[in-house]
Write a protein that holds these residues in place. Structure first.
Motif, mmCIF file in Angstrom:
data_model
loop_
_atom_site.group_PDB
_atom_site.id
_atom_site.type_symbol
_atom_site.label_atom_id
_atom_site.label_comp_id
_atom_site.label_asym_id
_atom_site.label_seq_id
_atom_site.Cartn_x
_atom_site.Cartn_y
_atom_site.Cartn_z
ATOM 1 N N GLY A 81 -10.704 5.780 -80.862
ATOM 2 C CA GLY A 81 -11.169 6.983 -81.530
ATOM 3 C C GLY A 81 -12.656 7.229 -81.406
ATOM 4 O O GLY A 81 -13.151 8.280 -81.808
ATOM 5 N N SER A 82 -13.390 6.231 -80.910
ATOM 6 C CA SER A 82 -14.834 6.366 -80.694
ATOM 7 C C SER A 82 -15.618 6.590 -81.978
ATOM 8 O O SER A 82 -16.714 7.125 -81.961
ATOM 9 C CB SER A 82 -15.126 7.516 -79.706
ATOM 10 N N THR A 83 -15.078 6.140 -83.094
ATOM 11 C CA THR A 83 -15.797 6.283 -84.366
ATOM 12 C C THR A 83 -16.973 5.317 -84.463
ATOM 13 O O THR A 83 -17.886 5.526 -85.262
ATOM 14 C CB THR A 83 -14.846 6.050 -85.552
ATOM 15 N N LEU A 84 -16.958 4.276 -83.653
ATOM 16 C CA LEU A 84 -18.059 3.309 -83.664
ATOM 17 C C LEU A 84 -19.199 3.710 -82.741
ATOM 18 O O LEU A 84 -20.216 3.017 -82.680
ATOM 19 C CB LEU A 84 -17.540 1.925 -83.240
ATOM 20 N N ASN A 85 -19.064 4.817 -82.056
ATOM 21 C CA ASN A 85 -20.014 5.214 -81.019
ATOM 22 C C ASN A 85 -21.306 5.807 -81.586
ATOM 23 O O ASN A 85 -21.692 6.942 -81.312
ATOM 24 C CB ASN A 85 -19.347 6.221 -80.077
ATOM 25 N N HIS A 86 -21.948 4.984 -82.423
ATOM 26 C CA HIS A 86 -23.243 5.336 -83.025
ATOM 27 C C HIS A 86 -24.140 4.106 -82.909
ATOM 28 O O HIS A 86 -23.709 2.991 -83.217
ATOM 29 C CB HIS A 86 -23.092 5.724 -84.495
ATOM 30 N N GLU A 87 -25.372 4.301 -82.508
ATOM 31 C CA GLU A 87 -26.263 3.167 -82.289
ATOM 32 C C GLU A 87 -26.454 2.331 -83.542
ATOM 33 O O GLU A 87 -26.481 1.098 -83.489
ATOM 34 C CB GLU A 87 -27.609 3.665 -81.761
ATOM 35 N N THR A 106 -14.425 -1.973 -75.922
ATOM 36 C CA THR A 106 -14.011 -0.797 -75.172
ATOM 37 C C THR A 106 -13.831 0.353 -76.147
ATOM 38 O O THR A 106 -13.141 0.214 -77.159
ATOM 39 C CB THR A 106 -12.685 -1.048 -74.423
ATOM 40 N N ILE A 107 -14.482 1.473 -75.858
ATOM 41 C CA ILE A 107 -14.404 2.655 -76.702
ATOM 42 C C ILE A 107 -13.524 3.684 -76.003
ATOM 43 O O ILE A 107 -13.795 4.064 -74.869
ATOM 44 C CB ILE A 107 -15.806 3.229 -76.974
ATOM 45 N N MET A 108 -12.464 4.116 -76.683
ATOM 46 C CA MET A 108 -11.517 5.044 -76.070
ATOM 47 C C MET A 108 -11.381 6.305 -76.908
ATOM 48 O O MET A 108 -11.223 6.254 -78.120
ATOM 49 C CB MET A 108 -10.149 4.397 -75.908
ATOM 50 N N THR A 109 -11.443 7.446 -76.247
ATOM 51 C CA THR A 109 -11.227 8.731 -76.901
ATOM 52 C C THR A 109 -10.709 9.720 -75.869
ATOM 53 O O THR A 109 -10.613 9.402 -74.681
ATOM 54 C CB THR A 109 -12.530 9.223 -77.563
ATOM 55 N N LEU A 110 -10.360 10.937 -76.316
ATOM 56 C CA LEU A 110 -9.717 11.898 -75.426
ATOM 57 C C LEU A 110 -10.607 12.357 -74.275
ATOM 58 O O LEU A 110 -10.156 12.499 -73.140
ATOM 59 C CB LEU A 110 -9.280 13.128 -76.231
ATOM 60 N N ALA A 111 -11.875 12.625 -74.571
ATOM 61 C CA ALA A 111 -12.760 13.219 -73.569
ATOM 62 C C ALA A 111 -14.167 12.647 -73.716
ATOM 63 O O ALA A 111 -14.539 12.162 -74.795
ATOM 64 C CB ALA A 111 -12.784 14.736 -73.733
ATOM 65 N N PRO A 112 -14.977 12.678 -72.656
ATOM 66 C CA PRO A 112 -16.343 12.152 -72.729
ATOM 67 C C PRO A 112 -17.173 12.819 -73.823
ATOM 68 O O PRO A 112 -17.023 14.012 -74.091
ATOM 69 C CB PRO A 112 -16.912 12.472 -71.335
ATOM 70 N N GLU A 113 -18.022 12.025 -74.452
ATOM 71 C CA GLU A 113 -18.918 12.521 -75.488
ATOM 72 C C GLU A 113 -20.338 12.589 -74.928
ATOM 73 O O GLU A 113 -20.653 11.973 -73.908
ATOM 74 C CB GLU A 113 -18.855 11.603 -76.710
ATOM 75 N N TYR A 148 -25.192 1.327 -71.213
ATOM 76 C CA TYR A 148 -26.289 0.450 -70.796
ATOM 77 C C TYR A 148 -26.433 -0.759 -71.714
ATOM 78 O O TYR A 148 -27.196 -1.687 -71.410
ATOM 79 C CB TYR A 148 -27.604 1.237 -70.736
ATOM 80 N N LYS A 149 -25.702 -0.768 -72.837
ATOM 81 C CA LYS A 149 -25.687 -1.934 -73.718
ATOM 82 C C LYS A 149 -24.473 -2.821 -73.457
ATOM 83 O O LYS A 149 -24.244 -3.788 -74.184
ATOM 84 C CB LYS A 149 -25.708 -1.495 -75.184
ATOM 85 N N GLY A 150 -23.690 -2.448 -72.439
ATOM 86 C CA GLY A 150 -22.573 -3.296 -72.039
ATOM 87 C C GLY A 150 -21.225 -2.886 -72.578
ATOM 88 O O GLY A 150 -20.229 -3.589 -72.342
ATOM 89 N N TYR A 151 -21.150 -1.760 -73.283
ATOM 90 C CA TYR A 151 -19.868 -1.305 -73.806
ATOM 91 C C TYR A 151 -19.140 -0.469 -72.756
ATOM 92 O O TYR A 151 -19.763 0.248 -71.964
ATOM 93 C CB TYR A 151 -20.071 -0.482 -75.077
ATOM 94 N N SER A 152 -17.818 -0.534 -72.767
ATOM 95 C CA SER A 152 -17.000 0.203 -71.811
ATOM 96 C C SER A 152 -16.440 1.459 -72.467
ATOM 97 O O SER A 152 -16.156 1.471 -73.671
ATOM 98 C CB SER A 152 -15.841 -0.668 -71.322
ATOM 99 N N TYR A 153 -16.262 2.507 -71.675
ATOM 100 C CA TYR A 153 -15.706 3.776 -72.162
ATOM 101 C C TYR A 153 -14.485 4.147 -71.329
ATOM 102 O O TYR A 153 -14.522 4.101 -70.094
ATOM 103 C CB TYR A 153 -16.762 4.884 -72.087
ATOM 104 N N VAL A 154 -13.416 4.513 -72.028
ATOM 105 C CA VAL A 154 -12.167 4.930 -71.400
ATOM 106 C C VAL A 154 -11.714 6.221 -72.071
ATOM 107 O O VAL A 154 -11.826 6.361 -73.297
ATOM 108 C CB VAL A 154 -11.070 3.851 -71.551
ATOM 109 N N PHE A 155 -11.196 7.149 -71.291
ATOM 110 C CA PHE A 155 -10.775 8.433 -71.838
ATOM 111 C C PHE A 155 -9.285 8.634 -71.584
ATOM 112 O O PHE A 155 -8.797 8.409 -70.467
ATOM 113 C CB PHE A 155 -11.593 9.563 -71.213
#
Length: 284
Positions: A93-99, A113-120, A126-133
């Motif tokens: 849900g990408s709710t953690l996607n805040h610095e 790994t951060i997963m959500t429907l579409a890119p934000e 650059y901090k090593g986290y992965s993004y999947v849509f």
């Protein structure tokens, strides 16, 4: 820093500058200065362990602040007192996607790994986290690949009209009350034995706001039964004019919500969205 990150920092600075105006106007949710107050309250609640299992919340906690002020501290309490490492983590849900969230232990440097429907617009690759849509109901992850799955205020959107805020894909304009069931089945499939699934949703009397819905007792039972956990723990929190407090299920059975986008459900209690939430830990 990525250009979108710089723009967001500038917006943060502008909002902080306007925070005295927010206070003078009576702390109205979502007005200028609200973000600064919300972030400050969340940081203090996480660092001060304000939400602890079985303990009452502080007096006047989170007045005029949306449910994140409870959900994030609840999550960190659960993550910090677990008897096993986080391992591989999925943010569904990408709710953690805040610095300010990602920079706090134990999420800092996690295999996340951060997963959500579409890119934000903002991301922290650059901090090593992965993004999947993609759609949680049908992921490409292997069986039992994650040790921890986190889904904060996300399942209430699954199967509804996500074109209002989250994507331009017309296929994601749905009206399926039980769309979350397939997501829960998928969570169970990709979670390793003994792993934890941490979920929060708005709770109370069922109501569909098109882009999100309030879970009722029957839906929570369906969620738990679908996952079929080895163990589960269920907590409820309620918002009122005096702020957030811990509550029993019966106290929040008829709770309502305010939709900040349409204005539907507005009362004079300064609720910013949900007036009750259910927080669930499911152990595979």
């Amino acid at each position: 820093m990525h250009i979108n990150g710089l723009l967001f920092r500038l917006k943060e600075l502008a909002d902080a500058t306007a925070s005295p105006l927010y206070l003078l106007r009576g702390r109205q949710p979502w007005s200028v200065g609200y973000y600064t107050m919300k972030k400050s309250c969340i940081e203090a609640a996480i660092d001060g362990s304000a939400v602890r299992t079985g303990q009452p919340l502080p007096d006047s906690f989170g007045i005029a602040i949306d449910e994140r002020v409870v959900e994030y501290p609840w999550l960190f309490d659960r993550l910090r007192r677990g008897d096993r490492p986080l391992g591989r983590v999925l943010d569904a849900g990408s709710t953690l996607n805040h610095e300010f969230i990602l920079d706090r232990e134990p999420l800092r440097g996690a295999d996340l790994t951060i997963m959500t429907l579409a890119p934000e617009k903002r991301c922290y690759w650059y901090k090593g986290y992965s993004y999947v849509f993609g759609d949680f109901r049908k992921t490409r992850f292997q069986d039992q690949v994650f040790d921890t799955i986190i889904s904060i205020s996300t399942l209430e959107h699954v199967g509804l009209d996500n074109t209002i805020l989250y994507t331009n894909d017309p296929a994601k304009s749905e009206a399926n009350k039980y769309g979350f069931v397939d997501a829960i089945r998928e969570f169970k499939r990709i979670l390793a034995p003994g792993g934890r699934c941490l979920i929060t949703v708005p709770y109370g009397r069922y109501e569909n706001f098109d882009w999100f819905q309030i879970f009722d007792k029957e839906m929570i039972q369906t969620l738990i039964e679908t996952f079929s956990p080895a163990f589960f723990d269920l907590e409820f929190f309620q918002y009122g004019p005096a702020g957030w407090k811990r509550a029993s299920e019966m106290e929040v059975i008829d709770a309502t919500a305010f939709d900040p986008h349409s204005g539907r459900g507005r009362l004079n209690d300064r609720a910013a969205c949900a007036r009750a939430i259910s927080c669930v830990q499911l152990t595979a």
